[in-house]
Design an enzyme around this catalytic site. Structure first.
Site, PDB file in Angstrom:
ATOM      1  N   PRO A 151      24.169  51.825  38.375  1.00 18.84           N
ATOM      2  CG  PRO A 151      22.139  50.714  38.352  1.00 18.84           C
ATOM      3  CD  PRO A 151      23.056  51.508  37.477  1.00 18.84           C
ATOM      4  CG  ASN A 152      23.777  48.831  43.286  1.00 12.49           C
ATOM      5  OD1 ASN A 152      23.472  49.428  44.313  1.00 12.49           O
ATOM      6  ND2 ASN A 152      22.876  48.224  42.524  1.00 12.49           N
ATOM      7  CD  GLU A 166      26.305  45.227  27.576  1.00 12.25           C
ATOM      8  OE1 GLU A 166      25.594  45.603  26.614  1.00 12.25           O
ATOM      9  OE2 GLU A 166      26.098  44.160  28.193  1.00 12.25           O
ATOM     10  NE  ARG A 214      27.083  37.514  39.325  1.00  8.54           N
ATOM     11  CZ  ARG A 214      26.959  38.782  39.728  1.00  8.54           C
ATOM     12  NH1 ARG A 214      27.446  39.773  38.986  1.00  8.54           N
ATOM     13  NH2 ARG A 214      26.351  39.066  40.854  1.00  8.54           N
ATOM     14  CG  HIS A 246      28.627  43.257  32.040  1.00 11.42           C
ATOM     15  ND1 HIS A 246      27.722  44.122  32.585  1.00 11.42           N
ATOM     16  CD2 HIS A 246      28.246  43.052  30.768  1.00 11.42           C
ATOM     17  CE1 HIS A 246      26.813  44.433  31.684  1.00 11.42           C
ATOM     18  NE2 HIS A 246      27.109  43.796  30.565  1.00 11.42           N
ATOM     19  NE  ARG A 296      27.228  45.583  43.538  1.00 11.29           N
ATOM     20  CZ  ARG A 296      26.916  45.634  42.264  1.00 11.29           C
ATOM     21  NH1 ARG A 296      27.650  46.351  41.437  1.00 11.29           N
ATOM     22  NH2 ARG A 296      25.877  44.983  41.802  1.00 11.29           N
ATOM     23  CG  ASN A 307      29.468  47.897  34.546  1.00 12.45           C
ATOM     24  OD1 ASN A 307      28.305  47.485  34.457  1.00 12.45           O
ATOM     25  ND2 ASN A 307      30.372  47.322  35.323  1.00 12.45           N
ATOM     26  CE1 TYR A 359      29.525  43.067  39.904  1.00 14.86           C
ATOM     27  CE2 TYR A 359      28.831  42.639  42.167  1.00 14.86           C
ATOM     28  CZ  TYR A 359      28.549  42.698  40.816  1.00 14.86           C
ATOM     29  OH  TYR A 359      27.294  42.378  40.367  1.00 14.86           O
ATOM     30  CB  ALA A 389      20.861  45.776  37.767  1.00 17.57           C
TER      31      ALA A 389
HETATM   32  C1  DHK Z   1      27.418  44.902  37.529  1.00 19.20           C
HETATM   33  C2  DHK Z   1      26.208  44.909  38.140  1.00 19.20           C
HETATM   34  O1  DHK Z   1      25.894  45.855  39.011  1.00 19.20           O
HETATM   35  C3  DHK Z   1      25.243  43.827  37.920  1.00 19.20           C
HETATM   36  O2  DHK Z   1      23.914  44.257  38.086  1.00 19.20           O
HETATM   37  C4  DHK Z   1      25.419  43.163  36.576  1.00 19.20           C
HETATM   38  C5  DHK Z   1      27.743  43.967  36.446  1.00 19.20           C
HETATM   39  C6  DHK Z   1      26.865  42.757  36.392  1.00 19.20           C
HETATM   40  C7  DHK Z   1      29.234  43.675  36.393  1.00 19.20           C
HETATM   41  O3  DHK Z   1      29.642  42.517  36.405  1.00 19.20           O
HETATM   42  O4  DHK Z   1      30.013  44.637  36.307  1.00 19.20           O
HETATM   43  O5  DHK Z   1      24.578  42.047  36.486  1.00 19.20           O
END
Ligand code: DHK
Length: 145
Positions: free
Chosen positions: A10-11, A98, A107, A100, A18, A74, A23, A77
């Site tokens: 998600p996201n 995994e 964080r 991130h 974003r 990835n 990011y 959340a």
């Molecule tokens: C990406 C997200 O969307 C967060 O919810 C994670 C992760 C961290 C990232 O750092 O890629 O907490």
């Protein structure tokens, strides 16, 4: 040739727009294109999947059963609380890394836990979008051994 599924949760479709301070400014399409450019060198076939929905991610993980050699994921959340995604990865037993983008350990406290990491070949956190390439290379190396 190994076959690897790259999953983004998600996201992550919002990458580039974003919270760029956290990011970065690369879009998911750019990240995927960079990975694709490595396929010749690494002798790997890549497939890409992104969803904002837990069930859709679980379905994509199930589809790797007997079909893919590895997963780069990835989970966004979902990393921090999705026992359902954890169980899907345990069910298919496809090796995964995994990744991130941000350093989740630097964080908020809720990001310090991963319910998936104990099942993973390894975890990459905090190296920006370069982490996707490292995750792929690390996964392929571990599949060789
Ligand atoms: C990406 C997200 O969307 C967060 O919810 C994670 C992760 C961290 C990232 O750092 O890629 O907490």
């Amino acid at each position: 040739m190994k076959k690897v599924l790259v999953v983004n949760g998600p996201n992550l479709n919002m990458l580039g727009r974003r919270e760029p301070a956290i990011y970065g400014s690369d879009s998911l399409a750019t990240i995927e294109a960079r990975l694709k450019a490595l396929t010749g060198e690494l002798d790997v076939k890549l497939e890409f999947f992104q969803s904002n929905h837990e069930g859709a991610i679980i379905d994509a993980i199930h589809a790797t059963f007997s079909n893919h050699d590895g997963i780069v994921i990835n989970p966004g959340a979902f990393t921090h609380y999705s026992y359902a995604i954890r169980d899907a990865l345990a069910a298919v037993r496809v090796p995964f890394v995994e990744i991130h983008i941000s350093n989740v350990h630097a964080r908020e406290a809720f990001r310090h836990t991963s319910v998936l990491a104990a099942l993973a070949v390894g975890q990459i956190s905090g190296l920006g979008v370069y982490g996707y390439e490292l995750a792929l290379r690390g996964l392929l190396r571990s599949l060789e051994s």
